[in-house]
Design an enzyme around this catalytic site. Sequence first.
Site, mmCIF file in Angstrom:
data_model
loop_
_atom_site.group_PDB
_atom_site.id
_atom_site.type_symbol
_atom_site.label_atom_id
_atom_site.label_comp_id
_atom_site.label_asym_id
_atom_site.label_seq_id
_atom_site.Cartn_x
_atom_site.Cartn_y
_atom_site.Cartn_z
ATOM 1 N N GLU A 92 0.838 -1.195 0.000
ATOM 2 C CA GLU A 92 0.000 0.000 0.000
ATOM 3 C C GLU A 92 0.874 1.247 0.000
ATOM 4 O O GLU A 92 1.965 1.253 0.583
ATOM 5 C CB GLU A 92 -0.927 -0.006 1.214
ATOM 6 N N CYS A 105 3.351 8.606 1.182
ATOM 7 C CA CYS A 105 3.914 7.657 2.141
ATOM 8 C C CYS A 105 4.243 6.367 1.381
ATOM 9 O O CYS A 105 3.361 5.772 0.760
ATOM 10 C CB CYS A 105 2.866 7.426 3.234
ATOM 11 N N CYS A 112 6.315 -6.522 7.403
ATOM 12 C CA CYS A 112 7.435 -5.994 8.197
ATOM 13 C C CYS A 112 7.780 -7.002 9.287
ATOM 14 O O CYS A 112 6.879 -7.558 9.923
ATOM 15 C CB CYS A 112 7.059 -4.657 8.828
ATOM 16 N N CYS A 116 6.117 -4.374 15.826
ATOM 17 C CA CYS A 116 5.715 -3.367 16.823
ATOM 18 C C CYS A 116 4.247 -3.646 17.197
ATOM 19 O O CYS A 116 3.416 -3.903 16.316
ATOM 20 C CB CYS A 116 5.872 -1.963 16.262
ATOM 21 N N CYS A 119 1.075 -1.897 15.540
ATOM 22 C CA CYS A 119 1.131 -1.674 14.090
ATOM 23 C C CYS A 119 0.508 -2.829 13.320
ATOM 24 O O CYS A 119 0.885 -3.993 13.504
ATOM 25 C CB CYS A 119 2.589 -1.480 13.672
ATOM 26 N N CYS A 337 -1.353 6.240 10.102
ATOM 27 C CA CYS A 337 -0.141 5.605 10.607
ATOM 28 C C CYS A 337 -0.474 4.343 11.400
ATOM 29 O O CYS A 337 -1.349 4.343 12.251
ATOM 30 C CB CYS A 337 0.577 6.597 11.513
HETATM 31 FE FE1 SF4 Z 1 7.387 -2.288 10.997
HETATM 32 FE FE2 SF4 Z 1 5.089 -1.252 11.799
HETATM 33 FE FE3 SF4 Z 1 7.179 -1.252 13.455
HETATM 34 FE FE4 SF4 Z 1 7.166 0.358 11.268
HETATM 35 S S1 SF4 Z 1 5.802 0.480 13.061
HETATM 36 S S2 SF4 Z 1 8.864 -0.922 12.000
HETATM 37 S S3 SF4 Z 1 6.039 -0.958 9.791
HETATM 38 S S4 SF4 Z 1 6.091 -3.083 12.668
#
Ligand code: SF4
Length: 350
Positions: A92, A105, A112, A116, A119, A337
């Site tokens: 995306e 963006c 990923c 986190c 996220c 975000c």
């Molecule tokens: Fe990865 Fe999301 Fe952490 Fe960014 S915020 S490093 S995209 S897990």
Amino acid sequence: MEPTNLFHFTFPELEAWVTARGHAPFRARQLWRWLWHRGELDLAAMTDLAKDFRAELAELAPLRLPTIAHIHWSQDGTVKFLLHLADGAQVETVLIPDEERFTQCLSSQVGCPMGCTFCATGAMGLWRNMTGGEIAAQVLVARRWAATHLPERPITNLVFMGMGEPMLNWPQVHRALSILTHPDGLNFSRRRITISTCGIPGTLEHLAAADLALPALSLHAPTQELRALLMPKAARWELSALMEALRRYPLRPRERFTIEYLLLGGVNDSPAHARDLVRLLSHLKCKVNLITYNPVPGAAYASPRPEDVLAFEDLLRRKGFTVTLRKSKGQDIAAACGQLAIGEPCHGQA
Ligand code: SF4
């Protein structure tokens, strides 16, 4: 023979490819301008290229960009694209309106690996790294779309805050930066490109040496303990060592780091957290970008209360920090975000 995708080449690679086929180097520059300046996909339109050269290109290197699978247009003007890459992987990219322009963006990985906890992309895990050409092509795809639908609103700024941790895919992100900043192509200046990283040991040096973009740190917690809870993998790099690496970063005069701080309701948004943040950043040339959390389905976190956001911002300002409070954009289409994620597995789909 596997067809060559010319959009995957950096300029020196395209020049080498063109001259290896017996053509003059200036042909590479002409072709580059058609691809990256004009975003042209029709070889017949490239009238200043010799016919036999165009015929050769048609045979060896059909021009293909990622395709747009879906477009979601938010009420606030944010536009989110779901793109299909050549192997069926999906990413995306988001156009965020800001007065008369767009900031785009960009994603750098399919998924990923950082995990986190707040996220949606992190919950996907890593599917694969994107190539430099795929990363840069997101801009061409969005620009071609915007030229038809919103020609009055140019894409002037780029932020690597989409899917993925860019510094875990640095070789390809570096290639993308060399494409995006090439003066005969998209010609973005380094001041208009921001790489947002959660801090990967030993990679800030690469970013500084390349000098093609500005750094931003996704911090999100003012203490090692809280960061370990919110960003367990990123927190393997001790906060004190991370701050030391930032202090050594060779910023130019008048440049500052951007510190991204996502406010999670009741988790990291108290006055005590703000005071810890002031202490942590007190010796760093930086500005703080506060972002309010957007809940994703099934998330363990909540949005911060407006009064807590204001108190947090106010405390930082009173301590002399430049603070921006990012208005959440595209929340109704999951483009804000921490909300970028593909709902379904992407590999193997046409
Ligand atoms: Fe990865 Fe999301 Fe952490 Fe960014 S915020 S490093 S995209 S897990």
